[in-house]
Motif scaffolding. Structure first.
Motif, PDB file in Angstrom:
ATOM      1  N   ALA A  35       0.832  -1.204   0.000  1.00  0.00           N
ATOM      2  CA  ALA A  35       0.000   0.000   0.000  1.00  0.00           C
ATOM      3  C   ALA A  35       0.871   1.260   0.000  1.00  0.00           C
ATOM      4  CB  ALA A  35      -0.932  -0.004   1.208  1.00  0.00           C
ATOM      5  N   GLU A  36       1.934   1.244   0.781  1.00  0.00           N
ATOM      6  CA  GLU A  36       2.844   2.388   0.823  1.00  0.00           C
ATOM      7  C   GLU A  36       3.553   2.567  -0.523  1.00  0.00           C
ATOM      8  OE1 GLU A  36       4.968   5.626   2.640  1.00  0.00           O
ATOM      9  OE2 GLU A  36       3.046   4.648   2.946  1.00  0.00           O
ATOM     10  N   ALA A  37       3.973   1.473  -1.133  1.00  0.00           N
ATOM     11  CA  ALA A  37       4.627   1.562  -2.451  1.00  0.00           C
ATOM     12  C   ALA A  37       3.659   2.112  -3.485  1.00  0.00           C
ATOM     13  CB  ALA A  37       5.133   0.181  -2.873  1.00  0.00           C
ATOM     14  N   ALA A  38       2.420   1.658  -3.470  1.00  0.00           N
ATOM     15  CA  ALA A  38       1.424   2.157  -4.419  1.00  0.00           C
ATOM     16  C   ALA A  38       1.187   3.651  -4.212  1.00  0.00           C
ATOM     17  CB  ALA A  38       0.118   1.379  -4.259  1.00  0.00           C
ATOM     18  N   ARG A  39       1.126   4.071  -2.941  1.00  0.00           N
ATOM     19  CA  ARG A  39       0.928   5.494  -2.649  1.00  0.00           C
ATOM     20  C   ARG A  39       2.094   6.322  -3.185  1.00  0.00           C
ATOM     21  NH1 ARG A  39       2.466   9.232   0.693  1.00  0.00           N
ATOM     22  NH2 ARG A  39       3.839   7.910   1.901  1.00  0.00           N
ATOM     23  N   LEU A  40       3.310   5.824  -2.985  1.00  0.00           N
ATOM     24  CA  LEU A  40       4.487   6.558  -3.482  1.00  0.00           C
ATOM     25  C   LEU A  40       4.522   6.593  -4.998  1.00  0.00           C
ATOM     26  CD1 LEU A  40       7.172   5.292  -0.957  1.00  0.00           C
ATOM     27  CD2 LEU A  40       6.161   7.575  -1.074  1.00  0.00           C
ATOM     28  N   LEU A  41       4.146   5.500  -5.644  1.00  0.00           N
ATOM     29  CA  LEU A  41       4.136   5.468  -7.106  1.00  0.00           C
ATOM     30  C   LEU A  41       3.084   6.409  -7.695  1.00  0.00           C
ATOM     31  CD1 LEU A  41       4.689   1.675  -7.753  1.00  0.00           C
ATOM     32  CD2 LEU A  41       6.268   3.533  -8.247  1.00  0.00           C
ATOM     33  N   ARG A  42       2.014   6.629  -6.938  1.00  0.00           N
ATOM     34  CA  ARG A  42       0.986   7.572  -7.391  1.00  0.00           C
ATOM     35  C   ARG A  42       1.407   9.020  -7.157  1.00  0.00           C
ATOM     36  NH1 ARG A  42      -2.477   3.910  -4.685  1.00  0.00           N
ATOM     37  NH2 ARG A  42      -2.531   5.369  -2.942  1.00  0.00           N
ATOM     38  N   GLY A  43       2.565   9.199  -6.537  1.00  0.00           N
ATOM     39  CA  GLY A  43       3.051  10.551  -6.289  1.00  0.00           C
ATOM     40  C   GLY A  43       2.639  11.092  -4.934  1.00  0.00           C
TER      41      GLY A  43
END
Length: 57
Positions: A45-53
């Motif tokens: 979830a944290e990686a997805a949030r970071l990838l979304r900017g």
């Protein structure tokens, strides 16, 4: 399929089980697996949030 537990809930459950059960008990093993799943889910979830900017917190 149900939601995996949060990391803190999985840690609390594992800590409580370790007070009363041996380390090689199947219930403790299941709690360890739940903790790994919770950690992996939180990391994804944290990686997805970071990838979304989402940036740093």
């Amino acid at each position: 399929m149900s939601q995996p537990p949060t990391v803190s809930a999985a840690c609390a459950r594992l800590a409580a089980l370790r007070r009363w059960r041996r380390e090689d008990d199947p219930v403790v093993a299941a709690a360890k697996r739940d903790l790994v799943v919770a950690q992996a889910t939180a990391l994804a979830a944290e990686a997805a949030r970071l990838l979304r900017g989402g940036g740093a917190r």
